[in-house]
Design a protein around this motif. Structure first.
Motif, short mmCIF file in Angstrom:
data_model
loop_
_atom_site.label_atom_id
_atom_site.label_comp_id
_atom_site.label_asym_id
_atom_site.label_seq_id
_atom_site.Cartn_x
_atom_site.Cartn_y
_atom_site.Cartn_z
N CYS A 118 100.16 25.46 60.22
CA CYS A 118 100.87 25.09 61.43
C CYS A 118 99.96 25.13 62.65
CB CYS A 118 102.06 26.03 61.68
SG CYS A 118 103.29 26.00 60.37
N LYS A 119 98.74 25.58 62.46
CA LYS A 119 97.84 25.77 63.58
C LYS A 119 97.18 24.45 63.96
CE LYS A 119 94.02 28.70 65.12
NZ LYS A 119 93.09 29.77 64.73
N ARG A 120 97.13 24.19 65.24
CA ARG A 120 96.50 22.98 65.72
C ARG A 120 94.99 23.07 65.55
NH1 ARG A 120 97.07 20.76 71.92
NH2 ARG A 120 95.76 18.90 71.71
N GLY A 121 94.38 22.04 64.97
CA GLY A 121 92.95 22.06 64.74
C GLY A 121 92.17 22.00 66.05
N ALA A 122 90.99 22.59 66.07
CA ALA A 122 90.13 22.55 67.25
C ALA A 122 89.70 21.12 67.51
CB ALA A 122 88.92 23.44 67.04
N ARG A 123 89.76 20.70 68.74
CA ARG A 123 89.47 19.30 69.08
C ARG A 123 87.99 19.10 69.32
NH1 ARG A 123 92.24 15.64 73.87
NH2 ARG A 123 90.68 13.96 73.85
N ASP A 124 87.44 18.09 68.67
CA ASP A 124 86.06 17.70 68.90
C ASP A 124 86.10 16.45 69.78
OD1 ASP A 124 83.42 17.01 68.89
OD2 ASP A 124 83.25 16.70 66.73
N ASP A 125 85.67 16.60 71.03
CA ASP A 125 85.72 15.48 71.97
C ASP A 125 84.58 14.49 71.77
OD1 ASP A 125 87.98 16.01 74.07
OD2 ASP A 125 87.03 17.95 73.75
N PHE A 126 83.64 14.81 70.90
CA PHE A 126 82.52 13.91 70.63
C PHE A 126 82.31 13.77 69.12
CE2 PHE A 126 81.92 15.63 74.84
CZ PHE A 126 81.55 14.53 75.59
N PRO A 127 83.30 13.27 68.40
CA PRO A 127 83.19 13.17 66.94
C PRO A 127 82.10 12.21 66.49
CG PRO A 127 85.11 11.97 67.71
CD PRO A 127 84.59 12.74 68.89
N GLU A 128 81.70 11.30 67.38
CA GLU A 128 80.66 10.33 67.02
C GLU A 128 79.29 10.98 66.92
OE1 GLU A 128 80.82 10.41 71.53
OE2 GLU A 128 82.24 10.55 69.86
N ILE A 129 79.13 12.19 67.46
CA ILE A 129 77.87 12.92 67.37
C ILE A 129 77.98 13.93 66.23
CG2 ILE A 129 76.24 14.44 68.56
CD1 ILE A 129 77.27 13.29 71.21
N SER A 130 77.39 13.63 65.10
CA SER A 130 77.53 14.50 63.93
C SER A 130 76.40 15.53 63.82
CB SER A 130 77.57 13.64 62.65
OG SER A 130 76.42 12.82 62.55
N GLU A 131 75.17 15.12 64.12
CA GLU A 131 74.02 16.03 64.07
C GLU A 131 73.51 16.21 65.49
OE1 GLU A 131 71.48 15.73 60.33
OE2 GLU A 131 72.22 13.68 60.54
N VAL A 132 74.01 17.25 66.12
CA VAL A 132 73.80 17.39 67.56
C VAL A 132 72.33 17.61 67.92
CG1 VAL A 132 74.20 19.88 67.67
CG2 VAL A 132 74.80 18.46 69.62
N ASP A 133 71.57 18.27 67.06
CA ASP A 133 70.16 18.49 67.37
C ASP A 133 69.38 17.17 67.40
OD1 ASP A 133 70.86 18.47 64.68
OD2 ASP A 133 69.09 19.61 64.06
N LYS A 134 69.71 16.27 66.46
CA LYS A 134 69.05 14.95 66.46
C LYS A 134 69.49 14.14 67.68
CE LYS A 134 68.40 14.58 61.47
NZ LYS A 134 68.69 13.78 60.24
N TRP A 135 70.75 14.29 68.05
CA TRP A 135 71.25 13.58 69.23
C TRP A 135 70.52 14.05 70.48
CZ3 TRP A 135 73.43 15.52 73.68
CH2 TRP A 135 73.97 14.57 74.56
N VAL A 136 70.28 15.35 70.60
CA VAL A 136 69.57 15.89 71.78
C VAL A 136 68.20 15.24 71.90
CG1 VAL A 136 68.49 17.95 72.77
CG2 VAL A 136 70.80 18.09 71.84
N GLY A 137 67.47 15.19 70.80
CA GLY A 137 66.14 14.59 70.83
C GLY A 137 66.18 13.13 71.25
N GLN A 138 67.10 12.37 70.68
CA GLN A 138 67.21 10.95 71.00
C GLN A 138 67.61 10.76 72.47
OE1 GLN A 138 69.97 8.79 68.55
NE2 GLN A 138 69.82 6.93 69.75
N TYR A 139 68.56 11.55 72.92
CA TYR A 139 69.04 11.40 74.30
C TYR A 139 67.96 11.77 75.30
CZ TYR A 139 72.36 11.21 78.14
OH TYR A 139 73.01 10.86 79.30
N MET A 140 67.25 12.86 75.05
CA MET A 140 66.23 13.30 75.99
C MET A 140 65.06 12.32 76.05
SD MET A 140 66.12 17.48 75.75
CE MET A 140 65.48 17.62 77.41
N LYS A 141 64.67 11.77 74.92
CA LYS A 141 63.57 10.80 74.93
C LYS A 141 63.97 9.54 75.69
CE LYS A 141 62.87 11.15 70.46
NZ LYS A 141 62.70 12.08 69.36
#
Length: 213
Positions: free
Chosen positions: A159-182
């Motif tokens: 019955c518990k509401r699942g935690a919301r992920d507002d950025f589901p399109e980002i699956s591997e956040v460490d790789k995303w950080v590298g791409q975004y920063m570059k």
């Protein structure tokens, strides 16, 4: 609340938040405020003019220089205590957008830029992984026909509401950080790399290097 309504009433919301923060707030309230801050900060560059600078503008309209103690005593330490991967992921995205997009942190809060980077690196030591659909919440089904059902305490996980992920399109956040920063470094003419050289300790420079390489 829709994004339009959030933008319309955001000044009032921030005023109420700061008012309560001055009244010995609970850790739970600080966590909710921090998640809201990161949600706004992580939207930098998106329609609606959100981002860290958007939050700062509203905070400073309430009281000049109020953002610095708020950031140092509420946002940074509370984020460091986040346990849920979905919250830590939001913090990573928010910090990355702050480093790459915030004019205030680039020009006014130069030490804050370094603090933000150090806290980002701490989160990336164990990159948060969020399961699709339920954030970091795992739903354990309970069979009513099971002999143990109802004996002692039976959590109502289903019955518990699942935690919301507002950025589901980002699956591997460490790789995303590298791409975004570059990409941001190239977009800003090497400014991110310049800040890294000027504002970080040698240890932090080494830790961040793979994300800019």
């Amino acid at each position: 609340m829709s994004s339009r309504l959030l933008l319309e009433y955001f000044g009032t919301i921030v005023t109420l938040l700061f008012s309560k923060l001055q009244q010995n707030p609970t850790d739970s309230f600080k966590s909710r405020v921090t998640r809201l801050y990161h949600l706004v900060s992580a939207r930098a560059g998106e329609p609606g003019k959100m981002g860290a600078d958007y939050f700062i503008g509203h905070a400073e309209s309430i009281q000049q220089n109020v953002f610095t103690p708020f950031y140092l005593t509420v946002i940074l330490p509370t984020t460091a205590q986040f346990a849920r991967p979905v919250d830590r992921k939001l913090g990573v995205i928010s910090y990355t957008k702050t480093l790459c997009e915030s004019k205030s942190f680039a020009e006014r809060y130069q030490k804050g830029w370094g603090f933000t980077c150090n806290n980002l690196l701490d989160l990336l030591k164990n990159p948060p992984r969020v399961a699709a659909g339920f954030g970091d919440e795992v739903v354990n089904e309970a069979d009513v026909d099971d002999i143990g059902f109802g004996i002692g305490f039976t959590p109502l996980n289903t019955c518990k509401r699942g935690a919301r992920d507002d950025f589901p399109e980002i699956s591997e956040v460490d790789k995303w950080v590298g791409q975004y920063m570059k990409e941001a470094n190239a977009r800003h003419g090497g400014l991110i790399a310049k800040f890294v050289e000027e504002r970080l300790t040698p240890e932090a420079k080494v830790a961040l290097a793979p994300y800019l390489a």
